[in-house]
Design a protein around this motif. Structure first.
Motif, PDB file in Angstrom:
ATOM      1  N   LYS A 113      -7.441  21.013  17.921  1.00  0.00           N
ATOM      2  CA  LYS A 113      -7.929  21.836  16.796  1.00  0.00           C
ATOM      3  C   LYS A 113      -8.490  23.173  17.293  1.00  0.00           C
ATOM      4  CE  LYS A 113     -12.473  19.636  16.767  1.00  0.00           C
ATOM      5  NZ  LYS A 113     -13.216  18.471  16.263  1.00  0.00           N
ATOM      6  N   ASN A 145      -7.759  18.156  12.963  1.00  0.00           N
ATOM      7  CA  ASN A 145      -8.664  17.710  11.903  1.00  0.00           C
ATOM      8  C   ASN A 145      -8.556  18.514  10.608  1.00  0.00           C
ATOM      9  OD1 ASN A 145      -9.920  20.042  12.766  1.00  0.00           O
ATOM     10  ND2 ASN A 145     -11.987  19.224  12.468  1.00  0.00           N
ATOM     11  N   VAL A 202     -16.877   8.110  14.839  1.00  0.00           N
ATOM     12  CA  VAL A 202     -17.507   9.221  15.547  1.00  0.00           C
ATOM     13  C   VAL A 202     -18.962   8.797  15.727  1.00  0.00           C
ATOM     14  CG1 VAL A 202     -18.147  11.662  15.408  1.00  0.00           C
ATOM     15  CG2 VAL A 202     -15.989  10.885  14.399  1.00  0.00           C
ATOM     16  N   SER A 261     -15.452  14.164  24.222  1.00  0.00           N
ATOM     17  CA  SER A 261     -15.710  14.732  25.552  1.00  0.00           C
ATOM     18  C   SER A 261     -17.036  14.269  26.142  1.00  0.00           C
ATOM     19  CB  SER A 261     -15.689  16.258  25.485  1.00  0.00           C
ATOM     20  OG  SER A 261     -14.399  16.722  25.161  1.00  0.00           O
ATOM     21  N   ARG A 286     -10.618  10.466  22.109  1.00  0.00           N
ATOM     22  CA  ARG A 286     -10.184  11.722  21.499  1.00  0.00           C
ATOM     23  C   ARG A 286     -10.939  12.873  22.166  1.00  0.00           C
ATOM     24  NH1 ARG A 286     -12.356   8.524  17.503  1.00  0.00           N
ATOM     25  NH2 ARG A 286     -13.983  10.103  17.302  1.00  0.00           N
ATOM     26  N   GLY A 334     -11.405  16.843  23.121  1.00  0.00           N
ATOM     27  CA  GLY A 334     -11.104  18.240  22.808  1.00  0.00           C
ATOM     28  C   GLY A 334     -11.591  19.186  23.892  1.00  0.00           C
ATOM     29  N   THR A 335     -12.874  19.527  23.822  1.00  0.00           N
ATOM     30  CA  THR A 335     -13.416  20.597  24.679  1.00  0.00           C
ATOM     31  C   THR A 335     -13.238  20.333  26.177  1.00  0.00           C
ATOM     32  OG1 THR A 335     -15.594  19.583  24.513  1.00  0.00           O
ATOM     33  CG2 THR A 335     -15.129  21.372  23.006  1.00  0.00           C
TER      34      THR A 335
HETATM   35  C1  LIG Z   1     -13.227  17.589  17.470  1.00  0.00           C
HETATM   36  C2  LIG Z   1     -13.119  16.122  17.414  1.00  0.00           C
HETATM   37  C3  LIG Z   1     -13.036  15.371  18.597  1.00  0.00           C
HETATM   38  C4  LIG Z   1     -13.099  15.982  19.981  1.00  0.00           C
HETATM   39  O1  LIG Z   1     -14.391  16.388  20.249  1.00  0.00           O
HETATM   40  P1  LIG Z   1     -14.781  17.055  21.664  1.00  0.00           P
HETATM   41  O2  LIG Z   1     -16.238  16.964  21.707  1.00  0.00           O
HETATM   42  O3  LIG Z   1     -14.263  18.461  21.603  1.00  0.00           O
HETATM   43  O4  LIG Z   1     -14.109  16.273  22.718  1.00  0.00           O
HETATM   44  C5  LIG Z   1     -12.909  13.986  18.469  1.00  0.00           C
HETATM   45  N1  LIG Z   1     -12.871  13.390  17.260  1.00  0.00           N
HETATM   46  C6  LIG Z   1     -12.940  14.068  16.109  1.00  0.00           C
HETATM   47  C7  LIG Z   1     -12.903  13.329  14.818  1.00  0.00           C
HETATM   48  C8  LIG Z   1     -13.071  15.465  16.142  1.00  0.00           C
HETATM   49  O5  LIG Z   1     -13.162  16.144  14.992  1.00  0.00           O
END
Ligand SMILES: *Cc1c(COP(=O)(O)O)cnc(C)c1O
Length: 239
Positions: free
Chosen positions: A40, A61, A171, A211, A226, A228-229
């Motif tokens: 994203k 997302n 989450v 992360s 999952r 991202g950063t």
């Molecule tokens: C953005 C996001 C992630 C990844 O988060 P990071 O902290 O960047 O690794 C994982 N799950 C969901 C639902 C997200 O929106």
């Protein structure tokens, strides 16, 4: 290699090391955990580089960003996960490219997803998103159904044409009793996942860990993390 590709390769290697170490510490095999890279806010060109580096699972997302990105990468053998709060008016679009919707959290969404999957002639994998901090009958601030609503949704997904019940997602809550207690939160998710699996052995996906807390998720038993950063870098605010 371009600078960006080298940067992504280095970040991926670091994340890979973390996942391997966490698996080792938990006595799990590395193959038990699938890395999903959350792309994203980052461009399709990054998705392409990640694919070249061996990534096969990506997540988004927001449909507005995801739809054009998935279209730009339609030639790649990628599995697209949708992980954001999903409005029913976006469902038709999401159902055209997503393989897995991880944020199923209300009955109305199940109905729309089923209709959209049927229309698209596709089967959509579904995870029930659990909000561990939501009160009975409520939904979480960042989406998700309260733990006592999982069963009803799971039954609905199971019966819905075009949908496949694959498991649970969460989450880690920022507020409430689980705030700052990721491991406890993920242990609780695993309890709910085990209960689900007892009657539905195929629904064995457990998506947890980002992360900052992937180690806790792997230790608890997550099958999908999952990230991202840690792979792509810090997102601009509101990303
Ligand atoms: C953005 C996001 C992630 C990844 O988060 P990071 O902290 O960047 O690794 C994982 N799950 C969901 C639902 C997200 O929106």
């Amino acid at each position: 290699m371009t600078d960006r590709k080298a940067e992504l390769a280095q970040n991926l290697a670091r994340v890979e090391e973390r996942i391997s170490a966490a698996c080792g510490a938990a006595g799990r095999r590395r193959e038990e955990v699938t890395l999903i890279v959350v792309t994203k806010t980052y461009p399709a060109s990054d998705v392409r580089l990640l694919h070249e580096l061996g990534v096969r699972h990506v997540a988004e997302n927001r449909d507005q960003d995801a739809a054009p990105k998935a279209a730009a990468c339609a030639d790649l053998d990628l599995t697209w996960h949708f992980v954001g709060q999903l409005q029913t008016n976006k469902v038709r679009s999401v159902a055209s490219y997503a393989h897995e919707v991880q944020s199923v959290d209300r009955l109305k969404l199940v109905g729309s997803l089923s209709a959209a999957a049927a229309r698209a002639g596709r089967e959509l994998g579904c995870l029930i998103q659990v909000a561990l901090d939501a009160e009975s009958g409520e939904r979480g601030e960042r989406g998700g159904v309260a733990p006592d609503g999982v069963e009803e949704l799971a039954a609905a997904v199971e019966e819905a044409p075009g949908l496949r019940l694959d498991g649970l997602m969460t989450v880690a809550p920022l507020a409430g009793p689980y705030a700052g207690r990721q491991r406890a939160a993920f242990d609780r998710l695993m309890e709910l996942a085990s209960r689900l699996r007892a009657s539905r052995p195929a629904a064995n996906m457990v998506s947890a860990g980002m992360s900052a807390d992937l180690e806790d998720a792997v230790a608890a038993g997550a099958t999908h993390v999952r990230i991202g950063t840690a792979v792509l870098g810090d997102r601009p605010r509101l990303g």
